[in-house]
Design a protein around this motif. Structure first.
Motif, PDB file in Angstrom:
ATOM      1  N   ARG A  53       0.889  -1.230   0.104  1.00 50.22           N
ATOM      2  CA  ARG A  53       0.121   0.201   0.115  1.00 50.22           C
ATOM      3  C   ARG A  53       0.784   1.313   0.021  1.00 50.22           C
ATOM      4  O   ARG A  53       0.409   2.363  -0.280  1.00 50.22           O
ATOM      5  CB  ARG A  53      -1.028  -0.183   1.253  1.00 50.22           C
ATOM      6  CG  ARG A  53      -2.009  -1.149   1.252  1.00 50.22           C
ATOM      7  CD  ARG A  53      -2.855  -0.938   2.551  1.00 50.22           C
ATOM      8  NE  ARG A  53      -3.578  -2.450   2.511  1.00 50.22           N
ATOM      9  CZ  ARG A  53      -4.766  -2.620   1.767  1.00 50.22           C
ATOM     10  NH1 ARG A  53      -5.257  -1.637   0.967  1.00 50.22           N
ATOM     11  NH2 ARG A  53      -5.186  -3.561   2.020  1.00 50.22           N
ATOM     12  N   ARG A 163      -4.196   3.459  -8.144  1.00 51.51           N
ATOM     13  CA  ARG A 163      -4.884   2.126  -7.761  1.00 51.51           C
ATOM     14  C   ARG A 163      -5.749   1.964  -9.027  1.00 51.51           C
ATOM     15  O   ARG A 163      -6.476   1.003  -9.105  1.00 51.51           O
ATOM     16  CB  ARG A 163      -5.513   2.501  -6.755  1.00 51.51           C
ATOM     17  CG  ARG A 163      -4.753   2.991  -5.294  1.00 51.51           C
ATOM     18  CD  ARG A 163      -3.792   2.024  -4.907  1.00 51.51           C
ATOM     19  NE  ARG A 163      -3.474   2.244  -3.446  1.00 51.51           N
ATOM     20  CZ  ARG A 163      -2.510   2.280  -2.830  1.00 51.51           C
ATOM     21  NH1 ARG A 163      -1.295   2.189  -3.714  1.00 51.51           N
ATOM     22  NH2 ARG A 163      -2.095   2.673  -1.623  1.00 51.51           N
ATOM     23  N   GLU A 208      -8.964   4.858   0.985  1.00 50.82           N
ATOM     24  CA  GLU A 208      -7.635   4.022   1.421  1.00 50.82           C
ATOM     25  C   GLU A 208      -8.102   3.460   2.899  1.00 50.82           C
ATOM     26  O   GLU A 208      -7.794   2.047   2.873  1.00 50.82           O
ATOM     27  CB  GLU A 208      -6.606   4.766   1.605  1.00 50.82           C
ATOM     28  CG  GLU A 208      -5.788   5.146   0.008  1.00 50.82           C
ATOM     29  CD  GLU A 208      -5.515   4.031  -0.516  1.00 50.82           C
ATOM     30  OE1 GLU A 208      -4.814   2.983  -0.084  1.00 50.82           O
ATOM     31  OE2 GLU A 208      -5.830   3.777  -1.660  1.00 50.82           O
ATOM     32  N   PRO A 218      -4.762  -3.084  -2.767  1.00 54.30           N
ATOM     33  CA  PRO A 218      -4.571  -1.965  -3.383  1.00 54.30           C
ATOM     34  C   PRO A 218      -4.471  -2.125  -4.929  1.00 54.30           C
ATOM     35  O   PRO A 218      -4.754  -1.235  -5.780  1.00 54.30           O
ATOM     36  CB  PRO A 218      -3.607  -1.161  -2.656  1.00 54.30           C
ATOM     37  CG  PRO A 218      -2.499  -2.295  -2.209  1.00 54.30           C
ATOM     38  CD  PRO A 218      -3.621  -3.457  -1.599  1.00 54.30           C
TER      39      PRO A 218
END
Length: 386
Positions: A53, A163, A208, A218
């Motif tokens: 992440r 993402r 997130e 992610p």
């Protein structure tokens, strides 16, 4: 399957967080400035691309050596068996960086490395004419620091902060991996604690948080450049993505709030959250910080407020900081975290931070002002004990 030396590239100040993520995934690590080294196969490269992440990208370390002359750079680059990585038709652009080194001309360094690889591949593939470079992309980089050369192959492509869910953004959006890092630094427990971003902009922090709360990989909704390479079995990605899907917790109950004074940004936040598949996990609301009327016992507040970099904006930004102090200081059972480049934030907020952490938001030096909860409610204590 071949084992590689690799590293996860990170923003300055984020290395330890990425290192912890890698260790949680089962890798042995070595943390350095701007990167975390680890070993693994191409399957591990895809796995870490999927799950990290806070990192920017995953790179294979092709070769590492010292070089002080262009002849040295050429010969040591050419010595590597490039045909093990690059097919005859590979497209392999070479990016370059150099600092504190005798080979300081980056264009020349790039040209020498490119020429060495072309010569090696031409010899191996018996090419008398120019290599076609019409196939898949293999992004290479030569980085020289104090005469030490690092040749790497990027497995990621577009940076991991992309993402794939942010269809629209505001004027100064927070990168997705930086948002994940800000959350990781806090004490937030998704299943037991509420989460609030009172200046949510395009919704990156709440989104997130929802991805973390549901343990959604992610990188699940995007591709990586290495997945298109001819020597990478497509089944590896299918299996790793199926595993990631099975590990997601789609039943978790989350309490996540995002608010902003700008109604158009709330609309954008909802669109982005919908694209990320977590709109139902976040309660978005148009409201100014000064007007927040939210009971947030035992929660975590994270904000990336405006910084007031222009002189004309500073007065309004400092007014916002005062409003934040007025609203959030009385919340004794909740922790609050603020990322800003304004190092006088504490003065306007009205309280010294429990802790400050230097971070870089892109190239901009910022501080992460942390105000830890002064106490916990009985509800939280009973919940932790049960």
């Amino acid at each position: 399957m071949q084992n590689f030396h690799m590293y996860a590239a990170t923003a300055s100040g984020i290395e330890a967080l990425a290192g912890r993520e890698l260790r949680d995934l089962g890798y042995e690590t070595k943390v350095e400035n701007g990167r975390v080294r680890f070993d693994g196969t191409i399957a591990d490269a895809i796995r870490t691309n999927l799950w990290l992440r806070t990192a920017d990208r995953i790179k294979i370390i092709v070769a590492e050596f010292d070089a002080r002359t262009f002849d040295e750079l050429f010969e040591k680059t050419k010595a590597y068996p490039w045909d093990q990585l690059l097919p005859m038709d590979a497209r392999f652009p070479v990016e370059g960086r150099s600092q504190k080194s005798q080979l300081h001309s980056v264009p020349n360094v790039q040209a020498i490395v490119k020429k060495a690889i072309v010569n090696k591949l031409s010899d191996v593939y018996h090419r008398r004419t120019r290599l076609p470079e019409t196939g898949q992309l293999y992004p290479l980089e030569v980085a020289i620091n104090k005469d030490h050369v690092l040749l790497t192959l990027d497995t990621t492509g577009a940076s991991l902060f992309k993402r794939g869910y942010r269809l629209d953004k505001g004027t100064a959006p927070l990168k997705e991996n930086m948002a994940a890092a800000l959350i990781d630094i806090t004490t937030w427990h998704p299943k037991t604690m509420p989460f609030l971003d009172p200046t949510c902009g395009s919704g990156t922090l709440p989104i997130e948080a929802a991805l973390i709360g549901r343990n959604i990989a992610p990188g699940f909704n995007r591709d990586f450049v290495c997945e298109s390479w001819d020597w990478v079995d497509a089944q590896i990605s299918k299996d790793l993505r199926a595993e990631a899907d099975s590990l997601a917790d789609y039943d978790a109950e989350l309490e996540i709030y995002g608010s902003d004074i700008d109604g158009s940004m709330i609309d954008i936040s909802r669109v982005n959250a919908q694209e990320a598949g977590v709109l139902h996990d976040i309660q978005f609301k148009q409201v100014a910080v000064a007007d927040l009327k939210l009971e947030l016992d035992d929660g975590v507040i994270i904000s990336n407020p405006p910084y007031g970099e222009r002189m004309s904006d500073r007065e309004s930004v400092h007014k916002l900081y005062r409003q934040m102090g007025h609203v959030f200081r009385p919340m004794r059972t909740s922790s609050a975290y603020f990322l800003t480049a304004d190092l006088e934030f504490e003065e306007y907020y009205g309280e010294k931070a429990t802790k400050k952490r230097k971070l870089y938001n892109g190239a901009l030096r910022t501080d992460y002002f942390q105000y830890w909860a002064k106490e916990r409610s009985q509800k939280f204590t009973k919940g932790k004990d049960s």
